[in-house]
Design a protein around this motif. Structure first.
Motif: not given
Length: 149
Positions: A44-62
Motif C-alpha cells: 500500500l505504501s509503494e502505491i501511495n508513494r508512486k502516486n504522490g499521496t500522503i499515506f496515513h495508517n490507522d495503527g490502533s489495532q496493529a
C-alpha cells in the motif's frame, strides 16, 4: 471509500484507480477491528508513494497483530491509541515521518511543541501510561518471539 475483498483486504487495483492528482491523503487501517484483516502496508505504501499521496495508517489495532517498526518505515503518518495496547483511554500517538514534519501544518498555533507542529500541555499521567503500555507491548512481543510463535 476504498473497496475491499471478501477477506477485508484493500483491492489494489481499486486503490490505484482512485489515487490521482486530486487525492492528497489516503488513510487505511492496518488491522480491521471487526474481522481482523491485516493489510499489506508495504504494498500500500509503494502505491501511495508512486502516486504522490500522503499515506496515513490507522495503527490502533496493529500493536497486537504486527510489528510497529515494520509499519513506521512505510508510512508518512501513523496513529496509535493507548487503550488498544493496554494503556489508558484518552491518549494516543501520531507518528509523523521526520522528513514530512516540516510540511505539516499545525491545527492549533501557540506553544510550538514538537518543532511547532503541536501546541498545548499534554496530560503527563496519560503519556506515562502510554509509554508503559509500549514497554509492556515490547516485552510481550519479545516473549512471543522467544517462545517461537
Amino acid at each position: 471509500m476504498i473497496p475491499v475483498d471478501r477477506n477485508g483486504h484493500i483491492k489494489i487495483t481499486e486503490l490505484e484507480r482512485l489515487l490521482g492528482e486530486d487525492v492528497l491523503l489516503a488513510s487505511i487501517m492496518a488491522v480491521n477491528n471487526e474481522i481482523g484483516s491485516i493489510q499489506d502496508i508495504e504494498v500500500l505504501s509503494e502505491i501511495n508513494r508512486k502516486n504522490g499521496t500522503i499515506f496515513h495508517n490507522d495503527g490502533s489495532q496493529a500493536p497486537m497483530a504486527m510489528t510497529l517498526g515494520d509499519i513506521s518505515e512505510h508510512v508518512d503518518m501513523l496513529s496509535l491509541s493507548g487503550h488498544k495496547m493496554y494503556g489508558p483511554k484518552g491518549v494516543g500517538v501520531l507518528y509523523i515521518r521526520r522528513d514530512f514534519q516540516n510540511q505539516t501544518e499545525p491545527l492549533i498555533y501557540g506553544g510550538g511543541q514538537q518543532n511547532g507542529i503541536r501546541s498545548g500541555t499534554l496530560p503527563t499521567p496519560l503519556c506515562v501510561g502510554m509509554g508503559a503500555a509500549c514497554r509492556l507491548h515490547l516485552f510481550i512481543l519479545d516473549c512471543v518471539v522467544s517462545l517461537g510463535y
